[in-house]
Design a protein around this motif. Structure first.
Motif, PDB file in Angstrom:
ATOM      1  N   ASP A  16       0.851  -1.190   0.000  1.00  0.00           N
ATOM      2  CA  ASP A  16       0.000   0.000   0.000  1.00  0.00           C
ATOM      3  C   ASP A  16       0.884   1.235   0.000  1.00  0.00           C
ATOM      4  OD1 ASP A  16      -2.402  -1.529   2.257  1.00  0.00           O
ATOM      5  OD2 ASP A  16      -2.212  -1.596   0.040  1.00  0.00           O
ATOM      6  N   CYS A  17       0.466   2.239  -0.777  1.00  0.00           N
ATOM      7  CA  CYS A  17       1.197   3.503  -0.810  1.00  0.00           C
ATOM      8  C   CYS A  17       0.491   4.471   0.110  1.00  0.00           C
ATOM      9  CB  CYS A  17       1.218   4.082  -2.230  1.00  0.00           C
ATOM     10  SG  CYS A  17       2.185   3.077  -3.356  1.00  0.00           S
ATOM     11  N   THR A  19      -1.021   7.870   1.706  1.00  0.00           N
ATOM     12  CA  THR A  19      -1.596   9.095   1.135  1.00  0.00           C
ATOM     13  C   THR A  19      -0.706  10.270   1.503  1.00  0.00           C
ATOM     14  OG1 THR A  19      -3.816   8.215   1.312  1.00  0.00           O
ATOM     15  CG2 THR A  19      -3.603  10.596   1.104  1.00  0.00           C
ATOM     16  N   THR A  20      -0.282  11.039   0.489  1.00  0.00           N
ATOM     17  CA  THR A  20       0.628  12.165   0.741  1.00  0.00           C
ATOM     18  C   THR A  20      -0.187  13.374   1.152  1.00  0.00           C
ATOM     19  OG1 THR A  20       0.549  12.745  -1.601  1.00  0.00           O
ATOM     20  CG2 THR A  20       2.367  11.349  -0.867  1.00  0.00           C
ATOM     21  N   ARG A  47       1.381   9.928   4.671  1.00  0.00           N
ATOM     22  CA  ARG A  47       2.715  10.534   4.747  1.00  0.00           C
ATOM     23  C   ARG A  47       2.519  12.029   4.791  1.00  0.00           C
ATOM     24  NH1 ARG A  47       6.569  12.534   1.361  1.00  0.00           N
ATOM     25  NH2 ARG A  47       5.370  11.984  -0.501  1.00  0.00           N
TER      26      ARG A  47
END
Length: 849
Positions: A16-17, A19-20, A47
């Motif tokens: 999973d990436c 959320t910026t 992030r």
């Protein structure tokens, strides 16, 4: 404390990436609270990067894309909505959420109006609520994006469809139309939104279509129909429409219609229907056509037997259709050569044999069944079947008896004058060539007479063109009676005739013919109850002395005729070489006059009129002069006659009248005691259709009161067409213009008419005044005119008063006024103005009576 901080959050699933998130907050406590709240999430990770200044935020947004921006609107280097606008512009694709305090909630709402996705109160941030709220907003944005993408895909598919689509809501108002519908209806999306689907139906189809719609709605049946769209530019598009309801379960919440452009199909159907009708009617139409045309039509089979005749062919041949069928063509279509009377070759048999279109020989005559004849023209052609094989022939022919007679008549008219029947210039040229050949062979001469009727125009104008035409015919008949059959009388045009005298021995022979002509023309012509007298002015040229071609001889005879007309008319002149010099001079003067009129080379001089009892100036006469750049000052006697003959006298006279009126008004405007000014009017001007209107227009344009204008006309002008002259003079008098008869006594006055003319003044011609002291007859005439003028209550002015003795004579007879060199020569406008200033009595005191 660093201005930019990054909080790394644990991610449970490395796949999973996170959320910026860019946090823009200058309060460390608030920033730490938000970071801790987002760092505490388990199921998803964020992030978070933290900046405290607007400038740092814009720099980060320029270098990296963030999915979420948490923005405090109160920063050290920016404040309020201006901060939001810059961030929103820098991150148009990010989810921008405003962090609001208790005091700036209204500003946060305004930011939402400008594009912010939502706002959070910093006072309610906690680890449980903030991540959930953030995910909710993100999901809402994602759903909205998905919906928008779905709509865009639908619109793309819809606009790619060749079928028009019209979607309406439950109330029937349009909520969507695609590109194809716009093309078919001629309406834009904006024009369709909110409208009813039936608005674009052609008015002639609307009642029918709506009736069908009501039936389908009542029966809850599918709706399908065809009707025409009427576009704004009046273009018509045929369509087929299918309609379906949009249902939510059983609830009806809208309508979808597909619209197909079937204009091409309709056109094809129409074309097919027309073709079928045409095919059905072809035979009938062909029969009607063949029986309606003016030409005869006849067909045969390959053996030359008749297979068809139309009604005209029946009439021309004398054979009925049923009787002629199957008979040989030569029996029904009997033709002969009109000259030899031998049987002519039948063109139909030739068309069959040679398989080509052929025509009749010239001068072919058709002999009818009853023996009567008609001149005919025709063309014949073979008839072919589908394989190109000859199956017979058709001939189309018509009666040309009248057209051939007309052609002969036209040939005659091409060489003859339509009014008199005399040869025209074309035939004269042919006859002249023939006469020259004979003259050369027999050592003879040829005479050419150019004749012009004197005063014909006055007869034509006063009695009408019908009488004038009859007079020309009478003159033509007499001219023909006076010459030999070998001579040619030609009407040149108008009232001009030319006579060609073939093979004369001497020029004097032409003079003898002229004398005969003049004697014959001296007898009056009885025309339509009028006894008319005309005389001839004749010019004579002789071949070969005066020219060797018809154009030169015609020109020289014309020149001699003008000299005859200038010599008091009713005479003849032989051409002389010096006449050409005069003709050249005349042409020079005529062209110079046109230039003078265009460049304004004319000027007026004024000669005073004097009361012979008091010595007061009573008026003046305006006299035209021409200031030629080469010739100097030119007097009227040298150019007026030429101007009258070529018609230039009309515009010149208009100039004189306008300039005289302008000058008198100028004197009045300058405070001078001006006097009436007289202007001479020529016969050409007086008879011109626009004369009266011209006088009225000039008075109006110059502003001159009519009493200051006097028009002088000779009695000969007035007596030609006395009735029409009276009406013109009456109209002038009604304007307030003064009228005078000039050169009185030199014409042929009728005192009965003189009493009818509304004349103010008689001017005694200077030819009588000149010798009143030495010639008893002149003295008697002058005294009689003075007495007559007094009895008629007219002013009397003696012209040409040059001596003291003449003045005494006139004063003794109580002549009212005088004009002449004894008082003053004609002077320029400037010099005449000085005379107006000077006591006019001095003119008489210098020459006491």
């Amino acid at each position: 404390m660093n201005d930019i901080r990054t909080t790394a959050l644990r991610v449970d699933d490395p796949a999973d990436c996170p959320t910026t998130v860019l946090l823009i907050e200058d309060d460390p406590a608030d920033a730490r609270l938000i970071q801790d709240a987002l760092a505490g999430t388990v199921s998803s990770a964020f992030r978070v990067e933290w900046v405290t200044r607007l400038s740092d935020a814009l720099k980060r947004l320029g270098n990296e894309k963030f999915e979420v921006v948490l923005l405090d609107l109160s920063l050290p280097d920016g404040n309020g909505l201006e901060v939001f606008d810059q961030v929103f512009q820098a991150a148009p694709d990010a989810l921008v959420l405003v962090l609001s305090g208790l005091t700036d909630e209204e500003t946060a709402r305004e930011a939402m109006a400008r594009g912010a996705h939502d706002y959070f109160s910093k006072g309610h941030v906690d680890a449980h609520w903030l991540p959930r709220a953030l995910r909710y907003v993100m999901e809402r944005k994602a759903a909205r994006g998905a919906l928008q993408s779905s709509e865009e895909r639908f619109r793309a598919m819809s606009d790619a469809s060749p079928l028009g689509i019209f979607v309406s809501d439950a109330e029937g108002s349009c909520i969507y139309t695609n590109a194809a519908y716009h093309t078919i209806s001629g309406l834009s999306l904006e024009e369709t939104l909110g409208t009813n689907w039936s608005m674009a139906i052609h008015p002639e189809d609307r009642e029918r279509v709506l009736a069908e719609w009501r039936v389908a709605a009542r029966d809850q049946a599918p709706f399908q129909t065809e009707f025409r769209f009427l576009q704004k530019d009046e273009r018509i598009v045929w369509t087929r429409v299918n309609s379906a309801a949009m249902l939510d379960g059983k609830r009806w919440f809208g309508l979808v219609q597909t619209v197909e452009d079937i204009t091409g199909r309709k056109a094809a159907e129409f074309t097919l229907r027309v073709a079928e009708e045409n095919l059905f009617m072809e035979k009938e139409r062909a029969q009607v056509t063949l029986n309606s045309i003016g030409d005869a039509v006849l067909t045969t089979d390959t053996l030359g037997n008749v297979s068809y005749l139309n009604l005209v062919a029946e009439a021309m041949t004398g054979w009925a259709h049923d009787e002629a069928l199957g008979r040989p063509i030569a029996e029904v279509f009997n033709i002969v050569d009109g000259t030899t009377r031998l049987a002519a070759a039948n063109p139909m048999l030739r068309a069959i044999g040679e398989n080509m279109a052929v025509g009749l020989a010239a001068n072919t005559v058709l002999i009818r069944r009853d023996g009567s004849e008609s001149a005919i023209e025709d063309s014949a052609a073979p008839i072919h079947n589908r394989d190109g094989q000859v199956t017979g022939a058709v001939i189309v022919f018509h009666d040309v008896s009248e057209s051939r007679a007309m052609a002969l008549e036209m040939a005659h008219l091409a060489q003859h004058d339509f009014l008199t029947g005399l040869p025209n210039r074309l035939l004269l040229t042919e006859q002249f060539s023939h006469a020259i050949g004979l003259a050369r062979r027999h050592t003879k001469q040829v005479g050419l007479l150019f004749l012009d009727l004197d005063n014909f125009k006055h007869i034509n104008d006063s009695l009408g063109h019908a009488v004038g035409d009859l007079l020309l015919q009478s003159v033509a008949n007499r001219l023909v009676e006076c010459v030999r059959t070998t001579d040619t009388v030609c009407r040149q045009g108008g009232d001009e005739f030319v006579i060609l005298l073939a093979e004369i021995g001497h020029p004097q022979d032409a003079a003898h013919v002229v004398e005969t002509l003049r004697t014959t023309l001296d007898m009056p012509h009885q025309i339509d109850g009028h006894e008319l007298h005309v005389t001839l002015s004749i010019g004579i040229s002789i071949f070969p002395d005066d020219g060797i071609d018809v154009d030169t001889l015609m020109q020289n005879a014309d020149t001699a005729m003008y000299h005859a007309k200038a010599s008091d008319r009713n005479n003849y002149q032989f051409f002389r070489a010096d006449m050409n010099a005069r003709a050249v001079r005349r042409q020079f003067v005529e062209s110079s006059l046109r230039r003078a009129l265009k460049l304004g080379e004319f000027l007026l001089h004024y000669q005073p009129k004097i009361n012979l009892a008091s010595g007061a100036m009573t008026g003046a006469e305006a006299l035209i002069r021409w200031q030629d750049p080469d010739l100097g000052l030119v007097y009227p006697a040298q150019f007026v006659t030429i101007a009258e003959e070529n018609g230039l006298i009309v515009p010149i006279g208009q100039w004189v009248l306008r300039e005289a009126c302008r000058q008198v008004q100028a004197w009045l405007d300058s405070g001078l005691r001006a006097v009436p000014v007289a202007v001479n009017i020529s016969a050409v001007e007086f008879r011109h259709p626009g004369f009266l209107d011209g006088v009225a227009r000039i008075l109006k344009e110059t502003g001159l009161a009519p009493r200051y204008l006097e028009l002088e006309l000779t009695e000969s002008i007035l007596m030609h067409g006395a009735v029409s002259s009276t009406s013109v003079l009456t109209a002038l008098k009604a304007m307030g213009v003064q009228l005078a008869i000039d050169d009185f006594g030199t014409g042929y006055s009728s005192l009965s008419y003189l009493k009818r003319f509304p004349i103010d003044t008689l001017k005694i011609d200077q030819s009588f005044v000149r010798d009143i002291c030495t010639d008893a007859d002149d003295a008697t005439i002058v005294a009689a005119v003075i007495g007559m003028g007094k009895n008629l209550k007219l002013r009397v002015i003696a012209e040409g008063v040059e001596t003291h003795e003449q003045l005494e004579f006139l004063q003794a007879r109580h002549c009212g006024e005088g004009q002449g060199f004894h008082f003053s020569h004609p002077v320029s406008a400037e010099a005449f103005a000085q005379l107006l200033v000077t006591d006019n009595d001095e003119l008489l005191q210098q020459h006491p009576g």
